[in-house]
Every structure is written in C-alpha cells, then in structure tokens.
Design a protein around this motif. Structure first.
Motif, PDB file in Angstrom:
ATOM      1  N   LEU A   7     -37.224  27.199  10.706  1.00 42.60           N
ATOM      2  CA  LEU A   7     -38.287  27.645   9.809  1.00 42.60           C
ATOM      3  C   LEU A   7     -38.699  29.092  10.097  1.00 42.60           C
ATOM      4  O   LEU A   7     -39.079  29.832   9.183  1.00 42.60           O
ATOM      5  N   GLU A   8     -38.608  29.533  11.349  1.00 42.03           N
ATOM      6  CA  GLU A   8     -38.857  30.942  11.680  1.00 42.03           C
ATOM      7  C   GLU A   8     -37.826  31.847  11.012  1.00 42.03           C
ATOM      8  O   GLU A   8     -38.165  32.911  10.493  1.00 42.03           O
ATOM      9  N   ILE A   9     -36.564  31.431  11.040  1.00 38.85           N
ATOM     10  CA  ILE A   9     -35.508  32.202  10.380  1.00 38.85           C
ATOM     11  C   ILE A   9     -35.766  32.239   8.882  1.00 38.85           C
ATOM     12  O   ILE A   9     -35.643  33.287   8.247  1.00 38.85           O
ATOM     13  N   LEU A  10     -36.151  31.121   8.317  1.00 39.47           N
ATOM     14  CA  LEU A  10     -36.471  31.059   6.893  1.00 39.47           C
ATOM     15  C   LEU A  10     -37.608  32.029   6.562  1.00 39.47           C
ATOM     16  O   LEU A  10     -37.529  32.770   5.575  1.00 39.47           O
ATOM     17  N   TYR A  15     -33.577  37.227   1.661  1.00 40.47           N
ATOM     18  CA  TYR A  15     -33.078  36.627   0.432  1.00 40.47           C
ATOM     19  C   TYR A  15     -32.360  35.331   0.758  1.00 40.47           C
ATOM     20  O   TYR A  15     -31.943  35.082   1.880  1.00 40.47           O
ATOM     21  N   GLY A  16     -32.246  34.504  -0.256  1.00 40.74           N
ATOM     22  CA  GLY A  16     -31.563  33.233  -0.092  1.00 40.74           C
ATOM     23  C   GLY A  16     -30.840  32.876  -1.371  1.00 40.74           C
ATOM     24  O   GLY A  16     -30.893  33.610  -2.362  1.00 40.74           O
ATOM     25  N   VAL A  17     -30.184  31.736  -1.346  1.00 47.06           N
ATOM     26  CA  VAL A  17     -29.480  31.243  -2.524  1.00 47.06           C
ATOM     27  C   VAL A  17     -30.104  29.906  -2.907  1.00 47.06           C
ATOM     28  O   VAL A  17     -30.107  28.959  -2.117  1.00 47.06           O
ATOM     29  N   LEU A  18     -30.660  29.871  -4.109  1.00 46.11           N
ATOM     30  CA  LEU A  18     -31.220  28.645  -4.665  1.00 46.11           C
ATOM     31  C   LEU A  18     -30.105  27.912  -5.384  1.00 46.11           C
ATOM     32  O   LEU A  18     -29.433  28.478  -6.253  1.00 46.11           O
ATOM     33  N   PHE A  57     -33.364  18.497 -13.158  1.00 42.23           N
ATOM     34  CA  PHE A  57     -33.185  17.793 -11.879  1.00 42.23           C
ATOM     35  C   PHE A  57     -33.947  18.558 -10.815  1.00 42.23           C
ATOM     36  O   PHE A  57     -33.580  19.689 -10.486  1.00 42.23           O
ATOM     37  N   ASP A  58     -35.014  17.966 -10.272  1.00 40.46           N
ATOM     38  CA  ASP A  58     -35.909  18.707  -9.377  1.00 40.46           C
ATOM     39  C   ASP A  58     -35.438  18.804  -7.931  1.00 40.46           C
ATOM     40  O   ASP A  58     -36.038  19.515  -7.135  1.00 40.46           O
ATOM     41  N   ARG A  59     -34.373  18.118  -7.574  1.00 39.95           N
ATOM     42  CA  ARG A  59     -33.854  18.221  -6.203  1.00 39.95           C
ATOM     43  C   ARG A  59     -33.015  19.489  -6.089  1.00 39.95           C
ATOM     44  O   ARG A  59     -32.113  19.711  -6.896  1.00 39.95           O
ATOM     45  N   VAL A  60     -33.329  20.291  -5.063  1.00 39.96           N
ATOM     46  CA  VAL A  60     -32.646  21.568  -4.894  1.00 39.96           C
ATOM     47  C   VAL A  60     -32.233  21.759  -3.442  1.00 39.96           C
ATOM     48  O   VAL A  60     -32.702  21.059  -2.542  1.00 39.96           O
ATOM     49  N   CYS A  61     -31.384  22.732  -3.259  1.00 40.39           N
ATOM     50  CA  CYS A  61     -30.959  23.176  -1.939  1.00 40.39           C
ATOM     51  C   CYS A  61     -31.208  24.681  -1.896  1.00 40.39           C
ATOM     52  O   CYS A  61     -31.027  25.376  -2.899  1.00 40.39           O
ATOM     53  N   PHE A  62     -31.638  25.175  -0.759  1.00 39.02           N
ATOM     54  CA  PHE A  62     -31.906  26.599  -0.588  1.00 39.02           C
ATOM     55  C   PHE A  62     -31.318  27.027   0.742  1.00 39.02           C
ATOM     56  O   PHE A  62     -31.553  26.394   1.760  1.00 39.02           O
ATOM     57  N   THR A  63     -30.533  28.102   0.728  1.00 39.80           N
ATOM     58  CA  THR A  63     -29.810  28.552   1.915  1.00 39.80           C
ATOM     59  C   THR A  63     -30.129  30.003   2.219  1.00 39.80           C
ATOM     60  O   THR A  63     -30.174  30.832   1.310  1.00 39.80           O
ATOM     61  N   VAL A  64     -30.331  30.307   3.501  1.00 35.92           N
ATOM     62  CA  VAL A  64     -30.477  31.689   3.944  1.00 35.92           C
ATOM     63  C   VAL A  64     -29.560  31.938   5.134  1.00 35.92           C
ATOM     64  O   VAL A  64     -29.267  31.025   5.911  1.00 35.92           O
ATOM     65  N   VAL A  65     -29.102  33.175   5.237  1.00 34.24           N
ATOM     66  CA  VAL A  65     -28.388  33.642   6.422  1.00 34.24           C
ATOM     67  C   VAL A  65     -29.297  34.676   7.060  1.00 34.24           C
ATOM     68  O   VAL A  65     -29.553  35.735   6.470  1.00 34.24           O
ATOM     69  N   TYR A  79     -23.906  34.296  13.937  1.00 31.23           N
ATOM     70  CA  TYR A  79     -24.751  34.108  12.759  1.00 31.23           C
ATOM     71  C   TYR A  79     -25.883  33.155  13.074  1.00 31.23           C
ATOM     72  O   TYR A  79     -25.878  32.450  14.083  1.00 31.23           O
ATOM     73  N   GLU A  80     -26.837  33.143  12.171  1.00 30.42           N
ATOM     74  CA  GLU A  80     -27.874  32.114  12.131  1.00 30.42           C
ATOM     75  C   GLU A  80     -28.121  31.816  10.663  1.00 30.42           C
ATOM     76  O   GLU A  80     -28.181  32.719   9.835  1.00 30.42           O
TER      77      GLU A  80
END
Length: 142
Positions: A7-10, A15-18, A57-65, A79-80
């Motif tokens: 969560l600190e990295i988040l 930026y991220g990918v939704l 569809f309300d379920r999502v995934c969100f990714t950050v590097v 990486y993290e």
C-alpha cells in the motif's frame, strides 16, 4: 511483500493501469490516480469505454510498478509492483470535488489555488472512478 508495504508503493507511485471488463474483452488503460484510506480515485470523462465498462462490471484490477531497473549483466530486473483487486463505482457532480483536490495535492501541490478555480468551474463536467480496495498483492525483486 506485506500488505502495508504494498500500500505504501501504491500511495507513492505516479501512474497505474486500470483493468476493466466490458463483457467481450478485458481493457487496460494507463491512468493517474490517488490512493487514500483504502480507496483509489481516478479522474475520468463522464463517458467512454472505461466508464461504460465499470457500469457493466464493477470488479476491477489496478496495477502499479513502483520502480524498475534492468540489470543487464544479470539478465534480470529489479522491481516493485502492486496489484489491487476491488470494486469500482462512478462518482459525479459534487462527489468528485474532494477526489479532484486530492489529485491536485498529489500531482500539482504548488498550484492548489489555481486548481481550486478549475475544479469549481469544471467539476460538473467530469467523473471520478472510486475503487474500494478488497485485496492487495505486492511483489518485488530487489
């Protein structure tokens, strides 16, 4: 990686990918965002593929590097990264103002006065996607 570290990295990443689903295909879109108190907020137009997919569809995934560095001589990468799973909802009108302010504080902290005028003038013209974080996964090679 422990959830609090993920969560600190988040929180610190830019930026991220939704990733959403429209009933036919998954759709990943790079976005700016802000994370606060278990929620991710993403600025958006009121219409478009992203919004229609969240409505479908309300379920999502969100990714950050968070960071990455190719270690050429080691044939590896340091990486993290963080993956979030959650449920999204679309905020509109007055609900968007606090989220827009938080985005300004994150990305343009020296322009809050100017941003406040813009937020007041255009907040009715935008939406915000709010994601409740249900599950977090962090991974790193340091």
């Amino acid at each position: 990686m422990k959830d609090d570290e993920a969560l600190e990295i988040l929180a610190k990443s830019n930026y991220g990918v939704l990733c959403v689903y429209d009933g036919k295909y998954p759709y990943g879109v790079p976005v700016n965002y802000v994370y606060e108190d278990g929620f991710i907020y993403i600025h958006s137009a009121k219409e478009g593929h992203k919004i229609e997919s969240v409505k479908f569809f309300d379920r999502v995934c969100f990714t950050v590097v968070g960071s990455s560095q190719v270690m050429e001589n080691e044939f590896s990468t340091k990486y993290e990264s963080v993956i979030i799973f959650g449920r999204a909802e679309i905020l509109q009108d007055e609900q968007v103002i606090p989220a827009l302010r938080n985005l300004v504080y994150k990305y343009s902290p020296h322009y809050t006065d100017e941003a406040e005028r813009i937020i007041q003038d255009f907040s009715k013209d935008v939406a915000v996607i709010k994601i409740e974080v249900e599950h977090v996964q962090g991974k790193a090679n340091r």
